[in-house]
Design a protein around this motif. Structure first.
Motif, PDB file in Angstrom:
ATOM      1  N   ARG A 100     -14.817 -27.138  66.590  1.00 11.38           N
ATOM      2  CA  ARG A 100     -13.551 -27.743  66.927  1.00 11.38           C
ATOM      3  C   ARG A 100     -12.478 -27.349  66.545  1.00 11.38           C
ATOM      4  O   ARG A 100     -12.232 -27.188  65.306  1.00 11.38           O
ATOM      5  CB  ARG A 100     -13.837 -29.477  66.674  1.00 11.38           C
ATOM      6  CG  ARG A 100     -15.231 -29.931  67.124  1.00 11.38           C
ATOM      7  CD  ARG A 100     -14.816 -31.680  67.091  1.00 11.38           C
ATOM      8  NE  ARG A 100     -13.756 -32.059  68.260  1.00 11.38           N
ATOM      9  CZ  ARG A 100     -12.901 -32.927  68.055  1.00 11.38           C
ATOM     10  NH1 ARG A 100     -12.832 -33.582  66.929  1.00 11.38           N
ATOM     11  NH2 ARG A 100     -12.425 -33.292  69.177  1.00 11.38           N
ATOM     12  N   ALA A 101     -11.412 -26.972  67.651  1.00 10.86           N
ATOM     13  CA  ALA A 101     -10.307 -26.315  66.944  1.00 10.86           C
ATOM     14  C   ALA A 101      -9.083 -27.144  67.668  1.00 10.86           C
ATOM     15  O   ALA A 101      -9.348 -27.812  68.815  1.00 10.86           O
ATOM     16  CB  ALA A 101      -9.951 -25.108  67.509  1.00 10.86           C
ATOM     17  N   LEU A 102      -8.026 -27.526  66.996  1.00  8.82           N
ATOM     18  CA  LEU A 102      -6.821 -28.204  67.309  1.00  8.82           C
ATOM     19  C   LEU A 102      -5.535 -27.272  67.384  1.00  8.82           C
ATOM     20  O   LEU A 102      -5.400 -26.735  66.416  1.00  8.82           O
ATOM     21  CB  LEU A 102      -6.484 -29.404  66.514  1.00  8.82           C
ATOM     22  CG  LEU A 102      -5.196 -30.096  66.706  1.00  8.82           C
ATOM     23  CD1 LEU A 102      -5.208 -30.818  68.086  1.00  8.82           C
ATOM     24  CD2 LEU A 102      -5.201 -31.295  65.520  1.00  8.82           C
ATOM     25  N   ILE A 136     -11.607 -27.138  72.241  1.00  6.59           N
ATOM     26  CA  ILE A 136     -10.417 -26.956  71.928  1.00  6.59           C
ATOM     27  C   ILE A 136      -9.616 -28.326  72.341  1.00  6.59           C
ATOM     28  O   ILE A 136      -9.465 -28.606  73.560  1.00  6.59           O
ATOM     29  CB  ILE A 136      -9.545 -25.771  72.365  1.00  6.59           C
ATOM     30  CG1 ILE A 136     -10.308 -24.630  72.281  1.00  6.59           C
ATOM     31  CG2 ILE A 136      -8.081 -25.458  72.377  1.00  6.59           C
ATOM     32  CD1 ILE A 136      -9.909 -23.336  72.765  1.00  6.59           C
ATOM     33  N   VAL A 137      -8.807 -28.908  71.511  1.00  6.07           N
ATOM     34  CA  VAL A 137      -7.979 -29.805  71.881  1.00  6.07           C
ATOM     35  C   VAL A 137      -6.661 -29.369  71.450  1.00  6.07           C
ATOM     36  O   VAL A 137      -6.335 -28.556  70.766  1.00  6.07           O
ATOM     37  CB  VAL A 137      -8.377 -31.170  70.876  1.00  6.07           C
ATOM     38  CG1 VAL A 137      -7.066 -32.132  71.124  1.00  6.07           C
ATOM     39  CG2 VAL A 137      -9.427 -31.628  71.160  1.00  6.07           C
ATOM     40  N   VAL A 155      -7.299 -25.872  62.524  1.00  6.46           N
ATOM     41  CA  VAL A 155      -5.884 -26.538  63.006  1.00  6.46           C
ATOM     42  C   VAL A 155      -4.866 -25.414  62.949  1.00  6.46           C
ATOM     43  O   VAL A 155      -4.745 -24.714  61.794  1.00  6.46           O
ATOM     44  CB  VAL A 155      -5.504 -27.776  62.182  1.00  6.46           C
ATOM     45  CG1 VAL A 155      -4.200 -28.351  62.635  1.00  6.46           C
ATOM     46  CG2 VAL A 155      -6.640 -28.914  62.109  1.00  6.46           C
ATOM     47  N   VAL A 156      -4.302 -25.129  64.258  1.00  8.89           N
ATOM     48  CA  VAL A 156      -3.304 -24.250  64.106  1.00  8.89           C
ATOM     49  C   VAL A 156      -2.082 -24.930  64.516  1.00  8.89           C
ATOM     50  O   VAL A 156      -2.198 -25.829  65.502  1.00  8.89           O
ATOM     51  CB  VAL A 156      -3.552 -22.884  64.999  1.00  8.89           C
ATOM     52  CG1 VAL A 156      -5.038 -22.340  64.467  1.00  8.89           C
ATOM     53  CG2 VAL A 156      -3.482 -23.347  66.440  1.00  8.89           C
ATOM     54  N   SER A 157      -0.841 -24.422  64.064  1.00  8.09           N
ATOM     55  CA  SER A 157       0.318 -25.027  64.717  1.00  8.09           C
ATOM     56  C   SER A 157       1.596 -24.111  64.233  1.00  8.09           C
ATOM     57  O   SER A 157       1.790 -23.561  63.293  1.00  8.09           O
ATOM     58  CB  SER A 157       0.620 -26.550  64.131  1.00  8.09           C
ATOM     59  OG  SER A 157       2.044 -26.953  64.540  1.00  8.09           O
ATOM     60  N   ASN A 158       2.349 -23.985  65.352  1.00  4.29           N
ATOM     61  CA  ASN A 158       3.608 -23.327  65.418  1.00  4.29           C
ATOM     62  C   ASN A 158       4.568 -24.504  65.475  1.00  4.29           C
ATOM     63  O   ASN A 158       4.927 -24.761  66.899  1.00  4.29           O
ATOM     64  CB  ASN A 158       4.049 -22.171  66.392  1.00  4.29           C
ATOM     65  CG  ASN A 158       5.494 -21.618  66.222  1.00  4.29           C
ATOM     66  OD1 ASN A 158       5.940 -21.979  65.635  1.00  4.29           O
ATOM     67  ND2 ASN A 158       5.671 -20.857  67.589  1.00  4.29           N
ATOM     68  N   PRO A 159       4.940 -25.280  64.631  1.00  4.44           N
ATOM     69  CA  PRO A 159       5.451 -26.583  64.714  1.00  4.44           C
ATOM     70  C   PRO A 159       6.930 -26.481  64.976  1.00  4.44           C
ATOM     71  O   PRO A 159       7.788 -25.423  64.743  1.00  4.44           O
ATOM     72  CB  PRO A 159       5.199 -27.368  63.558  1.00  4.44           C
ATOM     73  CG  PRO A 159       5.258 -26.209  62.252  1.00  4.44           C
ATOM     74  CD  PRO A 159       4.621 -25.013  62.994  1.00  4.44           C
TER      75      PRO A 159
END
Length: 467
Positions: free
Chosen positions: A137-139, A159-160, A203-207
């Motif tokens: 599971r990836a977010l 993927i969410v 979890v990945v993020s370019n916030p």
């Protein structure tokens, strides 16, 4: 979207096709927001030239040269014998396509608050950082135009993707459809609200990490209205509650350099109580003026009446907060399920081997191993591959002034060492225990003060020696 994708591929509208057609001069000019060289390079009426002008450069093209698949896509408008794009559609390095709002340039109307920015350097930076190991599971938190999902597809079973901006999810779905990516669970909402109670392996993020004065007009893709760098701090502190055992998180972030405060302590403090192993790398620092200019250019505010006023107000707020600079970099976390987590914070502004995701797991492993290994004297170390021993000294001198160990792979770190550590790098091969090796070397070089296995821990943490 399938018909449009087939047309784009047949016309050669790919990363390589665009680069070859534009050439180095036009590409460099575009980086400076100059269109003329690119317009000259696409002066023909062939399908590729038409697509580059329409989608990449964002200029009207003659309707007679536009393929039916483009006209039927719903992503262009016709005005007489001219056709204009309503979005920016760019090929991406994964082989897919990214749909976003049109790029703004000086003189264009002000950005709408829910503007969806396209993929660029930051997107590529994050994608290069993320671990390559397969996950269940990836977010993608704050998916924007959906570009990180293109990199996760094929590596994650599920993927969410979330975003606070409904328009971003709308365009992201177009990106995924054009790229042949299916099954993405897209949800609207802020931070972790759409996935409350759920765990992820990645979890990945370019916030929206831009630090701006409170009360300013915010652009959803880059600002939240939070106080200073509090949004990034809160994102880090809430992440452990959504990481499965062994799960990892990778973020881009900004943090403030405040007068009288060590930035290492500031960012390290965000992570100190998360219970996760963590690795923070500062890649760049900008002074307040540079930072403000960067983000005013980003919103195409240069040359507007409000530019000077906005600039001055932003700088005044930085002065009030005693801000001396703004750091940019990576934050990686891993839920190691240990009662003794380790946090490493460092500044690396030199070039590293890309993608970092190929070896980020080993970087985390090295930091944890150096911190938690008990009885280091009995460990069996070996020298990392590609390590160089550089010695600097006066001509004819028996001993060097400095000895530097330098990595040619991975993070390409360098560290000045003493004669014992340098000798250790030349002999350890994973066959002999560290303690006895250090004792023998210390006797040979006549330096018994640093024959301590614990003195080697920093070199293990930085990947010079492997256990």
């Amino acid at each position: 979207m399938e018909r449009l994708r087939d047309h784009l591929l047949q016309a050669g509208y790919t990363i390589d096709g665009v680069r070859e057609r534009l050439g180095a001069v036009a590409a460099s000019a575009l980086a400076r927001e100059e269109l003329v060289p690119a317009l000259r390079a696409t002066a023909g009426d062939d399908p590729l030239a038409t697509l580059i002008r329409l989608w990449w450069l964002g200029v009207p093209v003659p309707a007679k040269g536009v393929a039916p698949q483009v006209l039927e896509s719903g992503l262009v408008t016709a005005d007489g014998d001219q056709v204009s794009a309503t979005v920016h559609l760019q090929p991406w390095e994964t082989g897919g396509y990214v749909v976003s709002d049109r790029k703004v340039r000086p003189g264009d109307p002000a950005l709408r608050p829910d503007h969806v920015v396209g993929a660029g350097g930051a997107s590529a930076n994050l994608a290069q950082l993320v671990t390559r190991r397969p996950v269940d599971r990836a977010l993608d938190l704050g998916t924007g135009c959906g570009v990180q999902v293109l990199h996760l597809a094929g590596r994650a079973e599920q993927i969410v993707a979330t975003d606070v901006n409904p328009r971003a999810l709308e365009l992201a779905r177009l990106s995924w459809a054009l790229s042949g990516v299916t099954g993405v669970d897209a949800r609207a909402g802020s931070m972790y609200e759409p996935v409350e109670g759920e765990l992820f392996d990645l979890v990945v993020s370019n916030p929206p990490f831009v630090v701006a004065p409170p009360g300013e007009r915010t652009l959803t893709y880059r600002e939240t209205g939070a106080d200073g760098d509090a949004f990034c701090r809160d994102l880090i502190r809430r992440t452990p509650g959504h990481l499965a055992p062994g799960g990892q998180a990778h973020f881009l972030a900004n943090w403030l350099h405040v007068e009288g405060e060590d930035w290492h302590d500031r960012v390290g403090g965000w992570l100190s109580e998360t219970g996760c192993d963590a690795w923070v790398v500062q890649r760049d620092v900008q002074d307040p003026a540079e930072y403000v200019e960067l983000w005013l250019r980003d919103a195409a505010e240069q040359g507007t009446r409000a530019y000077a006023e906005h600039y001055d107000r932003w700088l005044a707020w930085f002065d009030e907060q005693r801000v001396e600079g703004v750091g940019f970099g990576w934050i990686t976390m891993r839920n190691s399920e240990t009662l003794d987590p380790v946090v490493r914070v460092e500044h690396l502004d030199h070039q590293v081997v890309l993608p970092v995701g190929d070896y980020v797991d080993s970087v985390l492993d090295a930091v944890a191993t150096a911190h938690r290994t008990v009885g280091l004297e009995s460990a069996l170390p070996r020298t990392a591959d590609g390590l160089l021993d550089e010695r600097i000294g006066l001509p004819g001198a028996e001993d060097p002034i400095r000895i530097v160990l330098r990595q040619t792979q991975g993070l390409r770190r360098s560290r000045e060492v003493g004669t014992v550590e340098a000798a250790l790098a030349g002999v350890c091969d994973g066959q002999l225990a560290l303690g006895p090796l250090l004792n023998v070397i210390a006797e040979l070089v006549g330096d018994g003060d640093i024959a301590d296995a614990d003195a080697v821990r920093p070199l293990i943490a930085e990947g010079f020696f492997l256990l």
